[in-house]
Design a protein around this motif. Sequence first.
Motif, short mmCIF file in Angstrom:
data_model
loop_
_atom_site.label_atom_id
_atom_site.label_comp_id
_atom_site.label_asym_id
_atom_site.label_seq_id
_atom_site.Cartn_x
_atom_site.Cartn_y
_atom_site.Cartn_z
N ARG A 185 6.89 66.33 -63.01
CA ARG A 185 6.82 67.62 -62.34
C ARG A 185 5.93 67.54 -61.11
O ARG A 185 4.91 66.85 -61.12
N ILE A 186 6.30 68.26 -60.06
CA ILE A 186 5.46 68.36 -58.86
C ILE A 186 4.35 69.37 -59.15
O ILE A 186 4.63 70.51 -59.55
N LEU A 204 -6.32 43.82 -43.48
CA LEU A 204 -6.74 45.19 -43.20
C LEU A 204 -6.69 46.04 -44.46
O LEU A 204 -5.61 46.34 -44.99
N SER A 205 -7.85 46.44 -44.94
CA SER A 205 -7.96 47.46 -45.97
C SER A 205 -8.61 48.68 -45.33
O SER A 205 -9.56 48.55 -44.56
N ALA A 206 -8.09 49.87 -45.64
CA ALA A 206 -8.56 51.08 -44.97
C ALA A 206 -8.54 52.25 -45.92
O ALA A 206 -7.79 52.28 -46.90
N THR A 207 -9.38 53.23 -45.61
CA THR A 207 -9.45 54.45 -46.41
C THR A 207 -8.17 55.26 -46.25
O THR A 207 -7.61 55.37 -45.15
N ALA A 208 -7.71 55.83 -47.35
CA ALA A 208 -6.51 56.66 -47.34
C ALA A 208 -6.70 57.82 -48.30
O ALA A 208 -7.44 57.73 -49.28
N VAL A 209 -6.00 58.92 -48.02
CA VAL A 209 -6.13 60.14 -48.80
C VAL A 209 -4.74 60.63 -49.23
O VAL A 209 -3.76 60.44 -48.50
N THR A 210 -4.66 61.22 -50.40
CA THR A 210 -3.37 61.74 -50.86
C THR A 210 -2.90 62.88 -49.94
O THR A 210 -3.69 63.71 -49.49
N ILE A 211 -1.59 62.90 -49.70
CA ILE A 211 -0.98 63.95 -48.88
C ILE A 211 0.33 64.40 -49.54
O ILE A 211 0.92 63.66 -50.33
N PRO A 212 0.79 65.60 -49.22
CA PRO A 212 2.05 66.10 -49.78
C PRO A 212 3.26 65.57 -49.03
O PRO A 212 4.02 66.31 -48.42
N TRP A 213 3.45 64.26 -49.05
CA TRP A 213 4.55 63.59 -48.34
C TRP A 213 5.85 63.76 -49.10
O TRP A 213 5.87 63.98 -50.31
N GLY A 214 6.95 63.60 -48.40
CA GLY A 214 8.26 63.85 -48.99
C GLY A 214 8.59 63.04 -50.21
O GLY A 214 9.36 63.47 -51.08
N ASP A 215 8.01 61.84 -50.34
CA ASP A 215 8.33 60.98 -51.47
C ASP A 215 7.87 61.54 -52.80
O ASP A 215 8.35 61.11 -53.85
N VAL A 216 6.93 62.47 -52.79
CA VAL A 216 6.56 63.14 -54.04
C VAL A 216 7.81 63.76 -54.65
O VAL A 216 7.96 63.83 -55.87
N SER A 217 8.73 64.19 -53.81
CA SER A 217 10.03 64.67 -54.28
C SER A 217 11.04 63.53 -54.38
O SER A 217 11.56 63.24 -55.46
N THR A 218 11.31 62.85 -53.26
CA THR A 218 12.48 61.97 -53.19
C THR A 218 12.36 60.72 -54.05
O THR A 218 13.36 60.26 -54.60
#
Length: 354
Positions: A185-186, A204-218
């Motif tokens: 479930r989303i 290269l390792s870098a900081t990243a943050v969760t985002i509501p990107w389309g793949d959460v669905s697709t």
Amino acid sequence: MIEKWMIYGANGYTGRLAARFAKDRHFNPILGGRRTEQLQPLARELGFESRIFDLADPAVVARNLEDVTAVLHCAGPFSATSRPMLAGCLRAQTHYLDITGEIAVFEDIHSRGEEFRNAGIVVLPGVGFDVVPTDCLAAMLQRALPSATHLKLAFRSRYGKLSPGTTKTMIESLSEGGRIRKDGRIVKVPPTYKIETIPFTEDLSATAVTIPWGDVSTAFYSTGIPNIEVFLGASDRQIKQLQMPGFLRWLIGLKPVQAIMKAQIAKRVKGPTDEQRARDETYLYGEVWDDAGNKVALRLRTREGYTLTAESGVTATVKVLTGSLAPGAYTPSRAFGADYVLGLEGTKLSRVEF
């Protein structure tokens, strides 16, 4: 001969890139849009037919699509434009593709698969950078570990200048918080739900943050994996901006505030130049694991996002026109296979060794 097709929103930043890419590949789309003063000069320059119409009336949309076999829809934000364009496509029995990355649009489309099958049309959202590289990467990872229960996707660009349309979509999403998929479930999460260090390349390792990107669905429709999180490489300053107080997010979500901000974006944001796009690139990282502790990770490197979107949007539309997809709703990897992205210029895949 390829049947008639249209790029709608060809007067916008990404639509113009797609039109020029089509010209370079000797295709002959119709250019559609609602701004005569922007669209007709481009059509004359490229030698393409143009059609001026907006999406307010499905009957008008259908009338302009009645001899068009497929439309590549590039006019966002798709939260406002996807349903009207689809309504016209259903009336005209025109295949629909778009370049959205909006979760709500994907969810709406994939909930209507039977409707599109009955209408006899292919509906394929997200054929640009949103979400072709990440969707294909997810499908590759699931193929490598079919027992996977968790999927992590991450990306960052080298420079990452945004177009007006993308900036407007991001403004819309600021008030909505984050999204992940949990147990199929989303679910809504805080804007900076997780912050991690991602190994985007070997060096290269870098900081990243969760985002509501389309793949959460697709990615769920492509892989069946029930737990999905998507990360964006971001600076500390950008992460702090996402951590704005709740009342500010509420304020930004108000329609009058949205209108003012979007008007300013239209005036001030121009998108990357050809030179900026040529020297940019995007790094993607994907990882899956299962309940037994098995894990697989892959990396992709692609050309700059808008460049990839123009190429993939046109390529996907031609594939629909010349292929034999059954009617219905698709993700890119379900339509063309997990390796589709590897056929796009400048894409490189590597496996991560633990």
